[in-house]
Design a protein around this motif. Sequence first.
Motif, PDB file in Angstrom:
ATOM      1  N   GLU A 205       0.820  -1.226   0.000  1.00 31.67           N
ATOM      2  CA  GLU A 205       0.000   0.000   0.000  1.00 31.67           C
ATOM      3  C   GLU A 205       0.849   1.269   0.000  1.00 31.67           C
ATOM      4  OE1 GLU A 205      -0.230  -2.287   2.649  1.00 31.67           O
ATOM      5  OE2 GLU A 205      -1.638  -3.489   1.467  1.00 31.67           O
ATOM      6  N   GLU A 206       2.120   1.158   0.390  1.00 36.08           N
ATOM      7  CA  GLU A 206       2.965   2.362   0.473  1.00 36.08           C
ATOM      8  C   GLU A 206       3.501   2.782  -0.893  1.00 36.08           C
ATOM      9  OE1 GLU A 206       4.692   1.025   4.866  1.00 36.08           O
ATOM     10  OE2 GLU A 206       5.902   0.718   3.070  1.00 36.08           O
ATOM     11  N   PHE A 207       3.272   1.986  -1.913  1.00 37.93           N
ATOM     12  CA  PHE A 207       3.877   2.239  -3.232  1.00 37.93           C
ATOM     13  C   PHE A 207       2.934   2.990  -4.172  1.00 37.93           C
ATOM     14  CE2 PHE A 207       6.448  -1.009  -1.451  1.00 37.93           C
ATOM     15  CZ  PHE A 207       7.684  -0.929  -2.066  1.00 37.93           C
ATOM     16  N   THR A 208       3.545   3.675  -5.146  1.00 39.45           N
ATOM     17  CA  THR A 208       2.778   4.285  -6.236  1.00 39.45           C
ATOM     18  C   THR A 208       3.165   3.568  -7.521  1.00 39.45           C
ATOM     19  OG1 THR A 208       2.932   6.404  -5.108  1.00 39.45           O
ATOM     20  CG2 THR A 208       2.292   6.478  -7.423  1.00 39.45           C
ATOM     21  N   ARG A 209       2.171   3.337  -8.359  1.00 33.98           N
ATOM     22  CA  ARG A 209       2.466   2.653  -9.623  1.00 33.98           C
ATOM     23  C   ARG A 209       2.644   3.672 -10.744  1.00 33.98           C
ATOM     24  NH1 ARG A 209      -0.491  -0.230 -14.056  1.00 33.98           N
ATOM     25  NH2 ARG A 209      -2.450   0.636 -13.321  1.00 33.98           N
ATOM     26  N   TYR A 210       3.610   3.425 -11.612  1.00 31.38           N
ATOM     27  CA  TYR A 210       3.827   4.241 -12.811  1.00 31.38           C
ATOM     28  C   TYR A 210       3.840   3.323 -14.028  1.00 31.38           C
ATOM     29  CZ  TYR A 210       5.343   7.580  -9.298  1.00 31.38           C
ATOM     30  OH  TYR A 210       5.388   8.400  -8.212  1.00 31.38           O
ATOM     31  N   GLY A 211       3.383   3.847 -15.130  1.00 34.63           N
ATOM     32  CA  GLY A 211       3.372   3.034 -16.352  1.00 34.63           C
ATOM     33  C   GLY A 211       3.358   3.935 -17.568  1.00 34.63           C
ATOM     34  N   SER A 212       3.191   3.296 -18.724  1.00 35.70           N
ATOM     35  CA  SER A 212       3.247   4.044 -19.980  1.00 35.70           C
ATOM     36  C   SER A 212       1.926   4.762 -20.249  1.00 35.70           C
ATOM     37  CB  SER A 212       3.546   3.090 -21.127  1.00 35.70           C
ATOM     38  OG  SER A 212       3.511   3.802 -22.341  1.00 35.70           O
ATOM     39  N   ALA A 213       1.990   5.991 -20.710  1.00 38.08           N
ATOM     40  CA  ALA A 213       0.795   6.712 -21.149  1.00 38.08           C
ATOM     41  C   ALA A 213       0.383   6.247 -22.548  1.00 38.08           C
ATOM     42  CB  ALA A 213       1.057   8.213 -21.153  1.00 38.08           C
ATOM     43  N   ARG A 214       1.219   5.453 -23.192  1.00 41.15           N
ATOM     44  CA  ARG A 214       0.969   4.800 -24.492  1.00 41.15           C
ATOM     45  C   ARG A 214       0.702   5.804 -25.612  1.00 41.15           C
ATOM     46  NH1 ARG A 214      -2.485   1.144 -20.973  1.00 41.15           N
ATOM     47  NH2 ARG A 214      -1.116  -0.611 -20.495  1.00 41.15           N
ATOM     48  N   LYS A 215       1.299   7.005 -25.475  1.00 45.84           N
ATOM     49  CA  LYS A 215       1.121   8.005 -26.542  1.00 45.84           C
ATOM     50  C   LYS A 215       2.299   7.978 -27.505  1.00 45.84           C
ATOM     51  CE  LYS A 215      -1.707  11.191 -23.926  1.00 45.84           C
ATOM     52  NZ  LYS A 215      -1.555  12.110 -22.802  1.00 45.84           N
ATOM     53  N   LEU A 216       3.426   7.464 -26.994  1.00 38.05           N
ATOM     54  CA  LEU A 216       4.653   7.568 -27.766  1.00 38.05           C
ATOM     55  C   LEU A 216       4.819   6.386 -28.713  1.00 38.05           C
ATOM     56  CD1 LEU A 216       6.811   9.721 -27.710  1.00 38.05           C
ATOM     57  CD2 LEU A 216       8.063   8.359 -26.050  1.00 38.05           C
ATOM     58  N   TYR A 217       4.394   5.209 -28.295  1.00 38.22           N
ATOM     59  CA  TYR A 217       4.684   4.037 -29.123  1.00 38.22           C
ATOM     60  C   TYR A 217       3.509   3.600 -29.980  1.00 38.22           C
ATOM     61  CZ  TYR A 217       2.677   0.626 -25.735  1.00 38.22           C
ATOM     62  OH  TYR A 217       1.880  -0.094 -24.919  1.00 38.22           O
ATOM     63  N   ASN A 218       2.367   4.265 -29.874  1.00 36.86           N
ATOM     64  CA  ASN A 218       1.275   3.993 -30.795  1.00 36.86           C
ATOM     65  C   ASN A 218       1.241   5.058 -31.870  1.00 36.86           C
ATOM     66  OD1 ASN A 218       0.061   1.634 -29.771  1.00 36.86           O
ATOM     67  ND2 ASN A 218      -0.747   2.814 -28.056  1.00 36.86           N
ATOM     68  N   PHE A 219       1.009   4.640 -33.087  1.00 36.25           N
ATOM     69  CA  PHE A 219       0.940   5.616 -34.158  1.00 36.25           C
ATOM     70  C   PHE A 219      -0.302   6.487 -33.996  1.00 36.25           C
ATOM     71  CE2 PHE A 219      -0.412   6.884 -38.430  1.00 36.25           C
ATOM     72  CZ  PHE A 219       0.688   7.634 -38.755  1.00 36.25           C
ATOM     73  N   ASN A 220      -0.088   7.776 -34.092  1.00 32.95           N
ATOM     74  CA  ASN A 220      -1.182   8.723 -33.953  1.00 32.95           C
ATOM     75  C   ASN A 220      -1.327   9.464 -35.279  1.00 32.95           C
ATOM     76  OD1 ASN A 220      -2.836  10.865 -33.384  1.00 32.95           O
ATOM     77  ND2 ASN A 220      -1.958  11.240 -31.354  1.00 32.95           N
ATOM     78  N   ILE A 221      -2.515   9.405 -35.852  1.00 31.92           N
ATOM     79  CA  ILE A 221      -2.740   9.977 -37.189  1.00 31.92           C
ATOM     80  C   ILE A 221      -2.452  11.484 -37.217  1.00 31.92           C
ATOM     81  CG2 ILE A 221      -5.236  10.401 -36.923  1.00 31.92           C
ATOM     82  CD1 ILE A 221      -3.524   8.994 -40.076  1.00 31.92           C
ATOM     83  N   ASP A 222      -2.614  12.157 -36.067  1.00 32.16           N
ATOM     84  CA  ASP A 222      -2.332  13.598 -36.008  1.00 32.16           C
ATOM     85  C   ASP A 222      -0.849  13.904 -36.237  1.00 32.16           C
ATOM     86  OD1 ASP A 222      -4.945  13.977 -35.493  1.00 32.16           O
ATOM     87  OD2 ASP A 222      -4.713  14.090 -33.306  1.00 32.16           O
ATOM     88  N   ASN A 223       0.007  12.904 -36.030  1.00 34.53           N
ATOM     89  CA  ASN A 223       1.452  13.116 -36.186  1.00 34.53           C
ATOM     90  C   ASN A 223       1.949  12.729 -37.574  1.00 34.53           C
ATOM     91  OD1 ASN A 223       1.588  13.923 -33.541  1.00 34.53           O
ATOM     92  ND2 ASN A 223       2.116  11.880 -32.782  1.00 34.53           N
ATOM     93  N   SER A 224       1.025  12.324 -38.476  1.00 34.65           N
ATOM     94  CA  SER A 224       1.482  11.772 -39.757  1.00 34.65           C
ATOM     95  C   SER A 224       2.348  12.756 -40.544  1.00 34.65           C
ATOM     96  CB  SER A 224       0.293  11.309 -40.597  1.00 34.65           C
ATOM     97  OG  SER A 224      -0.533  12.408 -40.836  1.00 34.65           O
ATOM     98  N   ASP A 225       2.110  14.070 -40.347  1.00 39.34           N
ATOM     99  CA  ASP A 225       2.910  15.087 -41.041  1.00 39.34           C
ATOM    100  C   ASP A 225       4.383  15.041 -40.642  1.00 39.34           C
ATOM    101  OD1 ASP A 225       0.785  15.903 -42.389  1.00 39.34           O
ATOM    102  OD2 ASP A 225       0.438  17.773 -41.263  1.00 39.34           O
ATOM    103  N   ALA A 226       4.626  14.510 -39.482  1.00 41.58           N
ATOM    104  CA  ALA A 226       6.007  14.523 -38.970  1.00 41.58           C
ATOM    105  C   ALA A 226       6.886  13.476 -39.633  1.00 41.58           C
ATOM    106  CB  ALA A 226       5.989  14.296 -37.459  1.00 41.58           C
ATOM    107  N   TYR A 227       6.276  12.576 -40.388  1.00 44.72           N
ATOM    108  CA  TYR A 227       7.085  11.492 -40.966  1.00 44.72           C
ATOM    109  C   TYR A 227       7.450  11.785 -42.409  1.00 44.72           C
ATOM    110  CZ  TYR A 227       5.674   9.098 -36.770  1.00 44.72           C
ATOM    111  OH  TYR A 227       5.490   8.776 -35.468  1.00 44.72           O
TER     112      TYR A 227
END
Lengths: 227, 298
Positions: A205-227
């Motif tokens: 109970e004393e711990f905090t969990r951290y994980g991936s926001a999954r924004k960086l490794y999934n392809f996002n169509i809004d970023n297509s211009d960057a490629y």
Amino acid sequence: MLEFDLQENGLRKLNSALHDQKENSNQTVWKVTNPKGSHSIAVGIDAPIEVNIEGSTGYYCGGMNKQANINVKGSVGPGVAENMMSGKVVIDGDASQYAGATGHGGLLVIKGNASSRCGISMKGINIVVHGNIGHMSAFMAQSGNLVVCGDAGDALGDSLYEAKLFVRGKVKSLGADCEKKEMRPEHLELLEQLLSDAECDAKPEEFTRYGSARKLYNFNIDNSDAY
Amino acid sequence: MCGIVGLFLKDISLEANLGNLLSDMLISMSDRGPDSAGIAIYADKETGRSKFTIQSENAKTDFAALPNYLSKHLNCNVETKVNDTHSVVKIDESATSKFSEVLASFNPEIRIMSRGSSLEIYKEVGLPKQVTQRFNIPQMSGRHGIGHTRMATESAVTTMGAHPFNTGLDQCLVHNGSLSNHNSLRRRLRREGVHIETENDTEVGAAYLTWKMQNGATLGEALESSLEDLDGFFTFVVGTEDGFGVVRDPIACKPAVMAETDQYVAFGSEYRALVNLPEIETAHVWEPEPATVYFWKH
């Protein structure tokens, strides 16, 4: 029990003797004396044996380990248990940088502190650190669990994939795409098991969990211009 | 790669053993760099006297004629102690400012390895074992010292590319890593009138610290600003007249381990460098934090 003086007999003799051990080996407990900071001790074992190293080691101790239990009665240099597959590596003292890097399985326990890049690119290994960890830990960590009973340094979990990170103390800063997550019952259960395996009396109970926001490794169509 | 070591004695009973301990530490780091090796040692300061370590390719002929030439032109009592290709020269403090000019008039090929009152620097191409034996380092005593064994990356394997580098009076530097902005920084420092001899990256780091301190910074402040101005990888160990310091770049991928007991503070690139120090089993052993300046003074 077999006792092996590393200064007298040399590293290659030790490692080839350890590599000769098979599934049904009778020589199940080994004691390595006078490690004196040597590199690559007990690397590449593939047998259910126990290796006790009586002192501090250099680079890559217990690397690529399969099945074996390796205990270090001292501190370890960079790259302890690097690319471990299974088994258990326990360090009584501190670990230098990239402890447990790229590990696929097994349990790495560090009873002191680990420095920078702990669990970098981990791929299924479980790492429990009783003390603190340094900067850039769990960078690009793909799977497995990193448990830290003390504090974490800068940029924890930068570019994280699906590894789970649990920190009891403070986190200096989170890396890109790493975020705080909700602690659910299954996480508390997992933590309880890992802490008990690592002989650590901290409470889940004393711990905090951290994980991936999954924004960086999934392809996002809004970023297509960057490629 | 490269291997660096440092030893700072708190217990004066170990002083006679400094050269021996430091040589042993450096030899254990040989496989981190086989190209050249060097040691800086701080010993026997005399009030009112300055000390230089000089190096010549023609030590025998140069160093035979040099004492008379120096005492004539510096107009003071000159003592020299020849040690292989190096010689330690002691002169009156009042003649210090004329020394390099007079030395150059004798033979411009002779290099000054160190300036100050207690610092001596010995460095040559070769393995730590050969270099320390050549200069009889194990027989030397002192209060603290630092050493380096080099795997050359940024410039040629030469005596002048070897570490430690003299950064100012009684100050020196050893470096593990590589600086990536040394060319632009060298141009900037040369414009400021700083003399830089070689194409070596560490010499630029050393010259940078010297320049900062000439402009009023303390060594601690100069090291702090090096974290801003130097781009690349570095673990630096610096020596001064009364102590030694350690600083690592913020990424800290170059290894470092330290040990402290009631008798000494020691630095090594690896734990192997520390294993033969007295009572290492009970020493406090730790890894210095990145981007943090550590300092010990007598």
